[in-house]
Design a protein around this motif. Structure first.
Motif, PDB file in Angstrom:
ATOM      1  N   UNK A  25      -9.892 -36.270  63.077  1.00  0.00           N
ATOM      2  CA  UNK A  25      -9.841 -35.531  64.451  1.00  0.00           C
ATOM      3  C   UNK A  25     -11.745 -35.240  64.572  1.00  0.00           C
ATOM      4  N   UNK A  26     -12.082 -34.796  63.280  1.00  0.00           N
ATOM      5  CA  UNK A  26     -13.481 -34.680  63.231  1.00  0.00           C
ATOM      6  C   UNK A  26     -14.208 -36.206  63.482  1.00  0.00           C
ATOM      7  N   UNK A  27     -13.911 -37.004  62.759  1.00  0.00           N
ATOM      8  CA  UNK A  27     -14.448 -38.333  62.902  1.00  0.00           C
ATOM      9  C   UNK A  27     -14.505 -38.824  64.492  1.00  0.00           C
ATOM     10  N   UNK A  28     -13.185 -38.659  65.190  1.00  0.00           N
ATOM     11  CA  UNK A  28     -12.931 -39.265  66.510  1.00  0.00           C
ATOM     12  C   UNK A  28     -13.871 -38.350  67.471  1.00  0.00           C
ATOM     13  N   UNK A  29     -14.040 -36.959  67.179  1.00  0.00           N
ATOM     14  CA  UNK A  29     -14.680 -36.165  68.114  1.00  0.00           C
ATOM     15  C   UNK A  29     -16.369 -36.638  68.095  1.00  0.00           C
ATOM     16  N   UNK A  30     -16.915 -36.740  66.923  1.00  0.00           N
ATOM     17  CA  UNK A  30     -18.142 -36.976  66.952  1.00  0.00           C
ATOM     18  C   UNK A  30     -18.430 -38.405  67.185  1.00  0.00           C
ATOM     19  N   UNK A  31     -17.757 -39.351  66.901  1.00  0.00           N
ATOM     20  CA  UNK A  31     -17.640 -40.854  67.232  1.00  0.00           C
ATOM     21  C   UNK A  31     -17.579 -40.837  68.912  1.00  0.00           C
ATOM     22  N   UNK A  32     -16.752 -39.966  69.512  1.00  0.00           N
ATOM     23  CA  UNK A  32     -16.474 -39.869  71.119  1.00  0.00           C
ATOM     24  C   UNK A  32     -17.922 -39.467  71.560  1.00  0.00           C
ATOM     25  N   UNK A 160      -7.222 -43.759  66.884  1.00  0.00           N
ATOM     26  CA  UNK A 160      -6.012 -44.572  66.066  1.00  0.00           C
ATOM     27  C   UNK A 160      -6.578 -45.640  64.874  1.00  0.00           C
ATOM     28  N   UNK A 161      -7.565 -46.324  65.555  1.00  0.00           N
ATOM     29  CA  UNK A 161      -8.522 -47.389  64.661  1.00  0.00           C
ATOM     30  C   UNK A 161      -9.201 -46.902  63.417  1.00  0.00           C
ATOM     31  N   UNK A 162      -9.477 -45.454  63.494  1.00  0.00           N
ATOM     32  CA  UNK A 162     -10.196 -44.654  62.552  1.00  0.00           C
ATOM     33  C   UNK A 162      -9.252 -44.952  61.079  1.00  0.00           C
ATOM     34  N   UNK A 163      -7.733 -45.159  61.392  1.00  0.00           N
ATOM     35  CA  UNK A 163      -7.120 -45.389  60.144  1.00  0.00           C
ATOM     36  C   UNK A 163      -7.615 -46.386  59.285  1.00  0.00           C
ATOM     37  N   UNK A 167      -9.614 -47.887  54.023  1.00  0.00           N
ATOM     38  CA  UNK A 167      -9.979 -48.980  53.151  1.00  0.00           C
ATOM     39  C   UNK A 167     -11.546 -48.983  52.413  1.00  0.00           C
ATOM     40  N   UNK A 168     -12.325 -48.048  53.245  1.00  0.00           N
ATOM     41  CA  UNK A 168     -13.554 -47.970  52.596  1.00  0.00           C
ATOM     42  C   UNK A 168     -13.807 -46.444  51.988  1.00  0.00           C
ATOM     43  N   UNK A 169     -12.703 -46.020  51.664  1.00  0.00           N
ATOM     44  CA  UNK A 169     -12.622 -44.622  50.749  1.00  0.00           C
ATOM     45  C   UNK A 169     -12.667 -43.357  51.795  1.00  0.00           C
ATOM     46  N   UNK A 170     -12.392 -43.434  52.880  1.00  0.00           N
ATOM     47  CA  UNK A 170     -12.482 -42.196  53.542  1.00  0.00           C
ATOM     48  C   UNK A 170     -10.981 -41.595  53.666  1.00  0.00           C
ATOM     49  N   UNK A 171     -10.969 -40.156  53.257  1.00  0.00           N
ATOM     50  CA  UNK A 171      -9.796 -39.914  53.145  1.00  0.00           C
ATOM     51  C   UNK A 171      -9.258 -38.882  54.655  1.00  0.00           C
ATOM     52  N   UNK A 172      -8.981 -39.957  55.468  1.00  0.00           N
ATOM     53  CA  UNK A 172      -8.608 -39.242  56.714  1.00  0.00           C
ATOM     54  C   UNK A 172      -7.164 -39.515  56.670  1.00  0.00           C
ATOM     55  N   UNK A 173      -6.325 -39.346  57.699  1.00  0.00           N
ATOM     56  CA  UNK A 173      -4.978 -39.064  57.583  1.00  0.00           C
ATOM     57  C   UNK A 173      -4.207 -40.252  56.809  1.00  0.00           C
ATOM     58  N   UNK A 174      -4.560 -41.625  57.332  1.00  0.00           N
ATOM     59  CA  UNK A 174      -3.902 -42.717  56.698  1.00  0.00           C
ATOM     60  C   UNK A 174      -4.247 -42.920  55.070  1.00  0.00           C
ATOM     61  N   UNK A 175      -5.536 -42.395  55.043  1.00  0.00           N
ATOM     62  CA  UNK A 175      -5.864 -42.474  53.309  1.00  0.00           C
ATOM     63  C   UNK A 175      -5.058 -41.300  52.523  1.00  0.00           C
ATOM     64  N   UNK A 176      -4.912 -40.231  53.169  1.00  0.00           N
ATOM     65  CA  UNK A 176      -4.165 -39.353  52.580  1.00  0.00           C
ATOM     66  C   UNK A 176      -2.615 -39.660  52.370  1.00  0.00           C
ATOM     67  N   UNK A 177      -2.258 -40.297  53.430  1.00  0.00           N
ATOM     68  CA  UNK A 177      -0.622 -40.816  53.210  1.00  0.00           C
ATOM     69  C   UNK A 177      -0.665 -41.777  51.940  1.00  0.00           C
ATOM     70  N   UNK A 178      -1.761 -42.441  51.391  1.00  0.00           N
ATOM     71  CA  UNK A 178      -1.522 -43.545  50.457  1.00  0.00           C
ATOM     72  C   UNK A 178      -1.498 -42.322  49.067  1.00  0.00           C
ATOM     73  N   UNK A 179      -2.289 -41.535  49.166  1.00  0.00           N
ATOM     74  CA  UNK A 179      -1.960 -40.428  47.896  1.00  0.00           C
ATOM     75  C   UNK A 179      -0.372 -40.105  47.981  1.00  0.00           C
ATOM     76  N   UNK A 180       0.004 -39.639  49.128  1.00  0.00           N
ATOM     77  CA  UNK A 180       1.458 -39.030  49.011  1.00  0.00           C
ATOM     78  C   UNK A 180       2.543 -40.034  48.719  1.00  0.00           C
TER      79      UNK A 180
END
Length: 227
Positions: A25-32, A160-163, A167-180
């Motif tokens: 959400x923070x990434x989406x907010x600032x980017x928007x 949605x595209x921020x997921x 792949x570049x190391x940002x631990x956003x929602x999709x990145x966290x799911x890889x750890x889980x």
């Protein structure tokens, strides 16, 4: 099928999912916000700037719209680092999103600006409005009102595209799911939870844009046009 579902094992990691959703959400907010301002300035330059500036903006838009966001992210985060310009990972990711969404915002806002009839500009000039007043009240506001649904949809797609930034190391929602997934080996359950969270975030953003629509465009509210 003998698979035994175990959502409890995945939901036990809800603090991690919440942390990843917050980063998304923070990434989406600032980017928007930054992307809208940047794209609007580029749209003004594309429609009213000198010829050389129009060519530069057109080149930027075509370059970004015809290359993947993943490549743009790798270029800004790893490519720039290779020549000595290292950016913090979240800063680089935000810049990549801004550069990407700025190009799409430019084209959407340009379409809105082009829809303004020349007669409206002539009428505003006859009333003695300054160039700044004409742009703010006769060009930009009506243009944004006309393209607001397209802008809102584009910004939800950006979230949605921020997921892809995982792949570049940002631990956003999709990145966290890889750890889980690595900790639980419950891929099916993880993807179900992930899909539900992304759906909730999308609905949240659409609700926010709907409220902004009600607050900013009273004429659209009277017409009842949905987003």
């Amino acid at each position: 099928m003998n698979y035994e579902f175990d959502f409890g094992a995945v939901l036990a990691f809800w603090p991690l999912f919440a942390e990843g959703a917050w980063v998304t959400l923070r990434l989406a907010f600032f980017a928007t916000v930054i992307g809208f301002l940047f794209g609007t300035l580029c749209a003004i330059a594309r429609t009213s700037g000198p010829t050389w500036l129009q060519h530069i903006v057109a080149g930027y838009v075509e370059a970004i719209r015809n290359t993947p966001l993943l490549i743009q992210s790798y270029f800004l985060i790893f490519g720039m680092a290779s020549i000595g310009l290292r950016l913090p990972i979240l800063v680089g990711a935000t810049i990549a999103l801004v550069v990407n969404i700025g190009a799409y915002t430019t084209e959407i806002m340009r379409a809105g600006i082009d829809s303004i009839q020349p007669g409206q500009l002539e009428a505003a000039e006859c009333l003695g409005l300054s160039r700044t007043q004409v742009y703010l009240h006769v060009v930009l506001r009506p243009a944004m009102e006309r393209v607001y649904p397209s802008l809102a949809s584009q910004y939800v797609l950006l979230m949605l595209a921020s997921s892809i930034l995982s792949s570049v190391g940002v631990e956003e929602l999709f990145g966290i799911s890889n750890r889980v997934q690595s900790d639980t080996f419950r891929n099916f359950e993880v993807f179900v939870v992930l899909g539900v969270v992304y759906l909730a975030l999308s609905m949240l953003l659409r609700a926010i844009f709907w409220l902004l629509n009600l607050a900013l465009f009273t004429r659209r509210r009277k017409l009842g046009t949905p987003i």
